[in-house]
Every structure is written in C-alpha cells, then in structure tokens.
Design a protein around this motif. Sequence first.
Motif, PDB file in Angstrom:
ATOM      1  N   HIS A 150      64.684  14.438 -31.223  1.00 29.63           N
ATOM      2  CA  HIS A 150      65.553  14.137 -32.354  1.00 29.63           C
ATOM      3  C   HIS A 150      64.777  13.696 -33.582  1.00 29.63           C
ATOM      4  O   HIS A 150      65.357  13.477 -34.634  1.00 29.63           O
ATOM      5  CB  HIS A 150      66.563  13.053 -31.972  1.00 29.63           C
ATOM      6  N   ALA A 151      63.473  13.585 -33.474  1.00 28.01           N
ATOM      7  CA  ALA A 151      62.658  13.136 -34.605  1.00 28.01           C
ATOM      8  C   ALA A 151      62.461  14.280 -35.585  1.00 28.01           C
ATOM      9  O   ALA A 151      62.308  15.440 -35.193  1.00 28.01           O
ATOM     10  CB  ALA A 151      61.313  12.639 -34.125  1.00 28.01           C
ATOM     11  N   THR A 152      62.473  13.990 -36.860  1.00 25.22           N
ATOM     12  CA  THR A 152      62.239  15.015 -37.878  1.00 25.22           C
ATOM     13  C   THR A 152      60.742  15.118 -38.139  1.00 25.22           C
ATOM     14  O   THR A 152      60.042  14.111 -38.186  1.00 25.22           O
ATOM     15  CB  THR A 152      62.968  14.659 -39.178  1.00 25.22           C
ATOM     16  N   PRO A 153      60.241  16.326 -38.305  1.00 24.15           N
ATOM     17  CA  PRO A 153      58.798  16.475 -38.568  1.00 24.15           C
ATOM     18  C   PRO A 153      58.456  15.931 -39.951  1.00 24.15           C
ATOM     19  O   PRO A 153      59.302  15.900 -40.847  1.00 24.15           O
ATOM     20  CB  PRO A 153      58.583  17.979 -38.483  1.00 24.15           C
ATOM     21  N   PRO A 154      57.223  15.522 -40.170  1.00 26.72           N
ATOM     22  CA  PRO A 154      56.832  15.008 -41.480  1.00 26.72           C
ATOM     23  C   PRO A 154      56.820  16.127 -42.526  1.00 26.72           C
ATOM     24  O   PRO A 154      56.575  17.288 -42.217  1.00 26.72           O
ATOM     25  CB  PRO A 154      55.435  14.446 -41.252  1.00 26.72           C
ATOM     26  N   LYS A 155      57.117  15.755 -43.759  1.00 25.80           N
ATOM     27  CA  LYS A 155      57.127  16.722 -44.849  1.00 25.80           C
ATOM     28  C   LYS A 155      55.684  17.101 -45.219  1.00 25.80           C
ATOM     29  O   LYS A 155      54.802  16.245 -45.240  1.00 25.80           O
ATOM     30  CB  LYS A 155      57.828  16.139 -46.076  1.00 25.80           C
ATOM     31  N   PRO A 156      55.459  18.377 -45.520  1.00 28.89           N
ATOM     32  CA  PRO A 156      54.103  18.763 -45.915  1.00 28.89           C
ATOM     33  C   PRO A 156      53.754  18.166 -47.292  1.00 28.89           C
ATOM     34  O   PRO A 156      54.600  18.022 -48.155  1.00 28.89           O
ATOM     35  CB  PRO A 156      54.157  20.288 -45.973  1.00 28.89           C
TER      36      PRO A 156
END
Length: 74
Positions: free
Chosen positions: A65-71
């Motif tokens: 459920h974690a969102t990936p970090p923004k580039p």
Amino acid sequence: MTLLNLFPLRAGVRTEQVSSDDRGVTLMLVLLLGLVFAPIIGLHIAAVAFGPDPGASSSDNLAHHATPPKPTRG
C-alpha cells in the motif's frame, strides 16, 4: 480547603465542618470529570478488545500500500 478535608481518612475525626455547598461542588466536579474521561477510557478498551488481529497487519501487507517515491530532477 482540599480534598483531604472533604474525605477524611478516619471516620469521626474532623477539624472543621464541611458545608453541603462544598460537597455539592465536589460531586459536580467528579461528575464532570467522569463525563470527560469515561468515554475516552471506554474507547481505548473497545479499540483493544475489538481492534484488528495483530497477525493481520504484517510489514509485508503494508508494503503493497506504500506509494513509490517521486522521481527527482537532476
């Protein structure tokens, strides 16, 4: 006047008389504190008693459920 004057430890030993107004104020104070803290304590007990199963929320389940970090630029 303190609570020790209103509620003596030994029966029959009192240095001063406590008026009915003092007892009324003490009763009102206890009732109002009960109205504030009783629901909070009840909600904590309900959360512990009926909360989610401790085995159901493992770290593997939370990773999905974690969102990936923004580039970043640069």
